[in-house]
Each structure stands twice: as structure tokens, then as C-alpha cells.
Design an enzyme around this catalytic site. Structure first.
Site, short mmCIF file in Angstrom:
data_model
loop_
_atom_site.label_atom_id
_atom_site.label_comp_id
_atom_site.label_asym_id
_atom_site.label_seq_id
_atom_site.Cartn_x
_atom_site.Cartn_y
_atom_site.Cartn_z
N TYR A 33 -34.96 -2.82 73.06
CA TYR A 33 -33.72 -2.07 71.96
C TYR A 33 -33.38 -2.85 70.93
O TYR A 33 -33.81 -3.84 70.78
CB TYR A 33 -32.54 -1.20 72.39
CG TYR A 33 -31.37 -2.44 72.83
CD1 TYR A 33 -31.26 -3.30 73.93
CD2 TYR A 33 -30.25 -2.22 72.16
CE1 TYR A 33 -30.58 -4.04 73.99
CE2 TYR A 33 -29.17 -3.56 71.70
CZ TYR A 33 -29.26 -4.00 72.91
OH TYR A 33 -28.32 -5.38 73.27
N ARG A 52 -38.43 -8.15 65.74
CA ARG A 52 -37.46 -8.71 66.83
C ARG A 52 -38.46 -7.33 68.21
O ARG A 52 -38.90 -8.16 69.18
CB ARG A 52 -36.40 -8.62 66.89
CG ARG A 52 -35.70 -9.04 67.99
CD ARG A 52 -34.20 -9.87 68.15
NE ARG A 52 -32.98 -8.66 67.92
CZ ARG A 52 -31.96 -8.22 67.73
NH1 ARG A 52 -31.89 -9.87 67.99
NH2 ARG A 52 -31.68 -7.65 67.51
N ARG A 100 -41.41 6.82 90.51
CA ARG A 100 -40.92 5.23 90.39
C ARG A 100 -41.44 4.42 91.29
O ARG A 100 -41.69 4.74 92.73
CB ARG A 100 -39.42 5.36 91.29
CG ARG A 100 -38.52 3.89 91.26
CD ARG A 100 -36.88 4.29 91.74
NE ARG A 100 -36.17 3.64 91.72
CZ ARG A 100 -36.26 2.15 92.52
NH1 ARG A 100 -37.05 2.12 93.39
NH2 ARG A 100 -35.71 1.36 92.48
N HIS A 102 -42.04 -0.22 91.71
CA HIS A 102 -41.79 -1.47 90.81
C HIS A 102 -43.06 -1.60 90.36
O HIS A 102 -42.65 -2.54 88.61
CB HIS A 102 -41.80 -2.35 91.13
CG HIS A 102 -40.08 -2.52 91.90
ND1 HIS A 102 -39.92 -1.30 92.55
CD2 HIS A 102 -39.01 -3.45 92.20
CE1 HIS A 102 -38.33 -1.71 93.21
NE2 HIS A 102 -38.03 -2.68 92.54
N LYS A 150 -27.04 -4.39 94.38
CA LYS A 150 -28.11 -3.71 94.68
C LYS A 150 -28.58 -2.73 93.18
O LYS A 150 -27.85 -1.81 93.11
CB LYS A 150 -28.33 -2.47 95.62
CG LYS A 150 -30.03 -2.24 95.69
CD LYS A 150 -30.05 -1.81 96.29
CE LYS A 150 -31.08 -1.50 97.57
NZ LYS A 150 -32.99 -2.14 97.09
N GLU A 183 -36.70 -14.80 97.30
CA GLU A 183 -36.57 -13.30 98.27
C GLU A 183 -38.12 -12.80 97.51
O GLU A 183 -38.37 -12.96 96.67
CB GLU A 183 -35.77 -12.31 98.12
CG GLU A 183 -35.30 -11.79 96.49
CD GLU A 183 -33.64 -11.51 96.83
OE1 GLU A 183 -33.96 -10.03 97.87
OE2 GLU A 183 -33.27 -10.96 95.67
N LEU A 208 -30.62 -10.18 97.85
CA LEU A 208 -29.71 -8.85 98.63
C LEU A 208 -29.66 -9.39 99.56
O LEU A 208 -30.76 -9.33 100.37
CB LEU A 208 -30.49 -7.48 97.87
CG LEU A 208 -30.37 -6.77 98.40
CD1 LEU A 208 -29.69 -6.08 96.93
CD2 LEU A 208 -30.70 -5.36 98.29
N1 PMP Z 1 -34.57 -7.50 97.98
C1 PMP Z 1 -34.69 -6.79 96.66
C2 PMP Z 1 -34.78 -7.24 95.45
C3 PMP Z 1 -34.98 -5.41 96.88
O1 PMP Z 1 -34.77 -4.70 96.53
C4 PMP Z 1 -34.69 -4.98 98.31
C5 PMP Z 1 -35.14 -3.50 98.69
N2 PMP Z 1 -35.91 -2.91 97.20
C6 PMP Z 1 -34.58 -5.45 99.34
C7 PMP Z 1 -34.59 -6.65 99.01
C8 PMP Z 1 -34.79 -5.32 101.22
O2 PMP Z 1 -34.04 -4.32 101.11
P1 PMP Z 1 -34.00 -3.06 102.17
O3 PMP Z 1 -34.07 -3.81 103.66
O4 PMP Z 1 -32.53 -2.67 102.20
O5 PMP Z 1 -34.93 -2.18 101.83
#
Ligand code: PMP
Length: 285
Positions: A33, A52, A100, A102, A150, A183, A208
Site C-alpha cells: 500500500y 516505492r 486459499r 499459501h 495465529k 517451525e 505457533l
Molecule cells: N505453524 C504455523 C505457522 C501454522 O500456520 C500452522 C497451521 N497451519 C501450524 C504451525 C500447525 O498448526 P495446527 O496443527 O494447529 O494446524
């Protein structure tokens, strides 16, 4: 008079200005933005703002929805239609609408573009600057260190996932500044040491707290497996007997290679396979 917004090619009243719920800006914060001040009807520093914006788009491998010429016209038209003399113009471009998931969509959607404008009394701003100023409050710069939340601010995650996909991998194994695995971009990461101990990072360490992580941990302990919650390095993981990831959509999925290097013998290992069976029984119970 109702405020007017520009939304994907149309000038519409604010009450009718909406974006699709599968817009990647809404789902992942996958967008960029600019905010431009308007003084006496003139867009201040428009060209550096556009520079930019084009840079931000390029860094995210996003297309511009139109060239700079038409974009200037749209921005000025939003100012005109809202009869703004002094104000603030807001422009947002997202990667667009796609189911949806990633990684960047396989079929590149048309980028979504929204422009709004509102009045802002710059005389009052200057007056305050000359007489009062403002107060500050120090805060730690944690952008975005709160991986335990989350949150839908998933731009770093989707960029990591996309880079992993471009490298021919299913998941990005994210590593912190000290070389420790945190992770996956949407999963939790585990390794199995040569003596059969399951290791995954502890949840107070900015990951997470995965729901599947917790269930798999319980399943493993029920099977009398040893589980350690601690940080481990990428090197340690590469030398592990097995690795696997957990998430609601992947259950417990063996990671058979990392950066092109085989983990164990490069096939799903016995510990992960036992966990998959036990987790399946837990789901089916
Ligand atoms: N880490 C991240 C960054 C996530 O987005 C997720 C879920 N998609 C997880 C770990 C796994 O979490 P869960 O077992 O609750 O799906």
C-alpha cells in the site's frame, strides 16, 4: 455526500465498496500500500510514492494492475470525486483473488486495487506542530515476533512457502538467526534422534502452538516414545534419523529430504509411520 472508493475498475459509494473474501490481502496480508497526503488538491510527493509502490510490488513478485499513467489518473479522480482539498489518499494492491493456499497461485490472478480518500485538516496538523507536539511511548520492535499468535499477517510465511516450492520442496523449514529450526511456514517441525527420541521446539520459543503438535505429542507419549521439547539446529536436523511435520492438513508427514539432502534413508521412517497409524486411530476414534 457519500465518500467514493475506487475498487477494481469502478468508482463506487463506500457503502458498496467490498473485496472478495478470498482476496489474498484479506487472507494473508499479501499486498502492498501507499498513503499520500493531499494539500490544496495536489498529491504531495506522488512520484516517490509510486516509485516505492513499484519497488514493493517487484519485491513481492506482484504485477501492477495498471501502468503509472493510468494510476495517476485514478488517484486524482478519487481526490476529485471526493472533493478533497486537504486530505489523505490510501491505495492498496493485493495479489488478487484465489482459493486459499499459501504459495502464490499457479494461475496468476489479476491484482486487486482499492483507493480511498478522506479529509485531513493539515492547517490543524501544522498548528499542533507549532504549539503542542505529541507524546511518545517506547515499545519493543517485535514486527512480527509474535508467532505464537495465529494472526492473518502471513506475508513472511507465504514468501517462505513460495521460496520452498520454487526450490522443489513441499514446505519451508524456517531457521532463526542463531541457526535453530523454529517451525514450518504452516506446520510444526520435528526430528527423531538416532536413539529414537522425538524432538520439537518448545512453544514458548515463538512458534505457533500447533493443535496437531499437541495431539501427536500425546499419541507419542501413549506409545511410550520419549519426547523432548527443545530447540535444535538445522545441522542437527539434517543428521537426524527421521524428520516429520505436523499440521491439521498434513497430520504427521515425514520430511524425507532437506535442502536436497536425504533424511535417514530418504523414505518415511519407522517412528513417523507408527505415529501416522496412531494419529489415524486417534482421528477415527
Ligand atoms: N505453524 C504455523 C505457522 C501454522 O500456520 C500452522 C497451521 N497451519 C501450524 C504451525 C500447525 O498448526 P495446527 O496443527 O494447529 O494446524
Amino acid at each position: 455526500m457519500s465518500r467514493i472508493a475506487y475498487v477494481n475498475g469502478a468508482y463506487v459509494p463506500m457503502s458498496e465498496a467490498c473485496v472478495h473474501i478470498d482476496d489474498r490481502g484479506y487472507q494473508f496480508a499479501d499486498g502492498v500500500y501507499e498513503g499520500v497526503s493531499v494539500r490544496r488538491g495536489k498529491l504531495i510527493d506522488l512520484e516517490p510514492h509510486l516509485d516505492r509502490l513499484w519497488r514493493s510490488l517487484g519485491e513481492l513478485q506482484m504485477m501492477a494492475p495498471m501502468d503509472r499513467g493510468p494510476m495517476r489518473l485514478v488517484l486524482k479522480e478519487v481526490v476529485r470525486r471526493n472533493r478533497i482539498k486537504d486530505g489523505f489518499l490510501y491505495l492498496q494492491i493485493t495479489r488478487g483473488v484465489a482459493p486459499r493456499d499459501h504459495p502464490f497461485p499457479a494461475q496468476t490472478p489479476w491484482p486487486a486495487m482499492v483507493v480511498t480518500a478522506k479529509r485531513l485538516n493539515f492547517d490543524a496538523v501544522m498548528d499542533r506542530a507549532m504549539t503542542q507536539g505529541v507524546a511518545g511511548s517506547s515499545q519493543p520492535d517485535i514486527r512480527w515476533g509474535r508467532c505464537d499468535v495465529k494472526s492473518t499477517s502471513l506475508l513472511p510465511n507465504i514468501l517462505a512457502k513460495q521460496a520452498a516450492r520454487e526450490a522443489g520442496a513441499f514446505e519451508a523449514i524456517m531457521v532463526d538467526r542463531d541457526g535453530y529450526v523454529t517451525e514450518g511456514s504452516s506446520t510444526n517441525i520435528w526430528m527423531v534422534t538416532k536413539d529414537g527420541t522425538l524432538v520439537t521446539r518448545s512453544t514458548d520459543d515463538n512458534i505457533l502452538p500447533g493443535i496437531t503438535r499437541a495431539s501427536v505429542m500425546k499419541v507419542a507419549r501413549d506409545l511410550q516414545m520419549k519426547v523432548e521439547e527443545r530447540a535444535f539446529t538445522l545441522e542437527e536436523a539434517k543428521g537426524a534419523a527421521e524428520m516429520f511435520l505436523t499440521s491439521s492438513t498434513s497430520c504427521a508427514m515425514p520430511i524425507v529430504s532437506l535442502d536436497g539432502q536425504k533424511i535417514g534413508d530418504g523414505t518415511p521412517g519407522p517412528v513417523a509411520k507408527r505415529l501416522v497409524e496412531a494419529y489415524k486411530a486417534f482421528m477415527d476414534a
